[in-house]
Scaffold this active site. Structure first.
Site, mmCIF file in Angstrom:
data_model
loop_
_atom_site.group_PDB
_atom_site.id
_atom_site.type_symbol
_atom_site.label_atom_id
_atom_site.label_comp_id
_atom_site.label_asym_id
_atom_site.label_seq_id
_atom_site.Cartn_x
_atom_site.Cartn_y
_atom_site.Cartn_z
ATOM 1 N N VAL A 1 0.844 -1.206 0.000
ATOM 2 C CA VAL A 1 0.000 0.000 0.000
ATOM 3 C C VAL A 1 0.873 1.249 0.000
ATOM 4 O O VAL A 1 0.628 2.193 -0.758
ATOM 5 C CB VAL A 1 -0.966 -0.009 1.189
ATOM 6 C CG1 VAL A 1 -1.745 1.313 1.256
ATOM 7 C CG2 VAL A 1 -1.937 -1.169 1.090
ATOM 8 N N ASP A 2 1.889 1.276 0.853
ATOM 9 C CA ASP A 2 2.792 2.424 0.872
ATOM 10 C C ASP A 2 3.448 2.632 -0.483
ATOM 11 O O ASP A 2 3.561 3.766 -0.975
ATOM 12 C CB ASP A 2 3.880 2.219 1.925
ATOM 13 C CG ASP A 2 3.442 2.639 3.314
ATOM 14 O OD1 ASP A 2 2.521 3.461 3.424
ATOM 15 O OD2 ASP A 2 4.024 2.142 4.288
ATOM 16 N N MET A 3 3.903 1.550 -1.093
ATOM 17 C CA MET A 3 4.623 1.681 -2.363
ATOM 18 C C MET A 3 3.695 2.123 -3.492
ATOM 19 O O MET A 3 4.053 2.983 -4.301
ATOM 20 C CB MET A 3 5.316 0.365 -2.687
ATOM 21 C CG MET A 3 6.420 0.033 -1.678
ATOM 22 S SD MET A 3 6.982 -1.676 -1.733
ATOM 23 C CE MET A 3 7.886 -1.693 -3.269
#
Length: 397
Positions: free
Chosen positions: A171-173
Site C-alpha cells: 500500500v505504501d509503495m
C-alpha cells in the site's frame, strides 16, 4: 543543485515526507533528475532507525528509498525554521508532505488559503492515511492496518488459513507511485494552464484500488471470492505446482497456452478432456487438474523446466528467493542494481531512451546539506551558525 540531466532536470521538490510512501515517490523523482531537498525534523526520518541491518548508523530501510536527495534538518516548531520552508518554497515546483491533516494550516501554510495565492505554480501533494475529512478523515494510516481495512489481507492466504499481510509494504509503495503519477500529471497540466494544484493521495484509496479482480468479482456475483492461496481466482492453471525441486508457478492464461503446456509435458489427452477443455471447465475442476499436472511435473526440476517452457510460450517461473533474484544474470543485464561505495540499491524500473535514470549520490546523512542549501537561500555563514546554535537547524550528525 543536481547536475544537469534526467527527464525532470530543472524541477525542484521540497520533500517534507517521512517513512515510505512519500520518500518512495521523491526518490523516483530524484532518479529522473529532479532536485529533491529532503527536510527532516530534529529526530530525523524514523526509518533511519528501522534496523537492523544498518549501514554505519543508518538503517538499510532508509537507504532503500532516499538516494539522490539533499538533506537538511530543521525544527519546524520554531518560527525561524518555518521561515526556511517559506524561502525554499520560493524556488520549489513541488511540495510533498505527509503531515497529519491540519498541521500545515496551523503553521500558516494551508494550500488554498496561504500557498496557492503566494505560489500559484506550486504543486502540493499531501500523502495521508484517509484524507482530510469523511468518517475516517484525519486519522493516521499505516500500511499493514490499511491492508487489513481495505480487504487486501482478506484475499491473501491459503483458503483454509487466516488472512495474511502481503509480504511487502504494497500500500505504501503503490501510494508513492500514485503520488508520482499525480505529480507528473500536474506538471504536465501546468504547462497549459500555468497553474499548480493540490493532490490528495490517501493510503486508504490506494489500498481499495488494488482489489482487482476481487472487486469486479464481487460486483458480478454479490459475494466475496474466498482466499485461494497462490491460485488465481479466475484462471486455471494459474498456481504453484510441486516439482522435483522448488515449486513451479504456471500462469497459463488461455487455451492455446494450456494445449502447448500439455504437449510439452507429454499429456496429450488433457486439452480434450471435458473437465479441462476451456478455462471455465478448468476452474471448476481445479483439484483434478492440479493432481494431473503435479504427477507429470515430478519428473522435472523447476529451474531447468521453466526456461524450456518459457521459450515455447508457456508463462511460468521457478519460485525464487531474494538471493536468487540478486544473483540472476537477467537482473544484472537489466541493470537493476545500483552500487555507490558501500551503498547498494534497486535501480529505477523506468527506462527512457534519451534521458535515463541517473544515480548521483547515495542517501544522505541527517542534515548533510544544511550549509549548502542555506547558502543557496542567501544565508551568510554567520546566519547559518546562529541557526545551528539556536537548534533551528540540526546536524549534520
Amino acid at each position: 543543485m543536481r547536475p544537469a540531466g534526467g527527464a525532470l532536470h530543472g524541477v525542484r521538490v521540497l520533500d517534507l515526507s517521512r517513512v515510505l510512501g512519500g520518500p518512495y515517490c521523491s526518490q523516483a523523482l530524484a532518479d529522473h533528475g529532479a532536485d529533491v531537498i529532503k527536510l527532516e525534523p530534529p529526530s530525523g526520518d524514523e526509518t533511519r532507525g528501522w534496523g537492523p541491518p544498518f549501514l554505519e548508523n543508518t538503517a538499510w530501510y532508509f537507504e532503500g528509498v532516499n538516494r539522490n536527495k539533499r538533506a537538511i534538518c530543521v525544527d519546524l516548531s520554531q518560527a525561524a525554521g518555518r521561515d526556511i520552508v517559506w524561502q525554499l518554497l520560493e524556488q520549489a515546483d513541488v511540495l510533498l508532505e505527509n503531515f497529519k491533516p491540519g498541521t500545515l494550516a496551523r503553521w500558516g501554510m494551508d494550500y488554498a488559503r496561504d500557498l496557492a495565492p503566494r505560489f500559484p505554480r506550486l504543486i502540493h501533494c499531501a500523502v495521508t492515511g484517509f484524507g482530510a475529512d469523511g468518517p475516517l478523515g484525519g486519522l493516521p494510516g499505516y500500511d499493514a492496518a490499511i491492508q487489513a481495512m481495505t480487504g487486501l489481507m482478506s484475499v491473501n492466504g491459503e483458503r483454509d488459513g487466516p488472512p495474511l499481510r502481503v509480504g511487502l509494504p504494497v500500500v505504501d509503495m503503490v501510494t508513492g507511485l500514485n503520488a508520482l503519477s499525480g505529480i507528473l500529471l500536474a506538471l504536465y497540466e501546468r504547462e497549459r494552464s500555468g497553474l499548480g494544484q493540490s493532490l490528495d493521495i490517501a493510503l486508504y484509496d490506494c489500498g481499495v484500488s488494488l482489489l482487482h479482480p476481487h472487486l469486479p468479482n464481487y460486483f458480478g456475483t454479490g459475494h466475496a471470492t474466498p482466499r485461494s492461496g497462490n491460485a488465481h481466482p479466475n484462471i486455471a492453471p494459474y498456481d504453484s505446482y510441486r516439482t522435483a525441486s522448488v515449486p513451479l508457478y504456471l500462469a497459463v492464461g488461455n487455451d492455446r497456452q494450456f494445449a502447448r503446456l500439455c504437449q510439452l509435458l507429454d499429456l496429450p489427452t488433457l486439452p480434450g478432456d471435458p473437465r479441462f477443455i476451456d478455462n471455465r471447465s478448468r476452474c471448476a475442476h481445479r483439484p483434478q487438474l492440479k493432481q494431473a499436472l503435479e504427477t507429470a511435473l515430478q519428473a522435472y526440476r523447476a529451474e531447468e523446466l521453466a526456461p524450456y517452457l518459457l521459450r515455447d510460450g508457456v508463462p511460468c517461473a521457478p519460485v525464487q528467493g531474494v538471493e536468487q533474484v540478486v544473483a540472476h544474470p537477467h537482473t544484472a543485464y537489466r541493470q537493476l542494481l545500483v552500487e555507490m561505495g558501500p551503498y547498494r540499491g534497486t535501480a529505477s524500473p523506468i527506462k527512457l531512451s534519451r534521458t535515463p535514470a541517473r544515480y548521483d549520490t547515495p542517501p544522505p546523512a541527517l542534515g548533510q546539506d544544511n550549509r549548502a542549501v542555506l547558502a543557496e537561500l542567501g544565508y551568510a555563514a554567520a546566519q547559518q551558525q546562529a541557526l545551528l546554535d539556536a537548534g533551528t537547524v540540526i546536524g549534520p550528525r
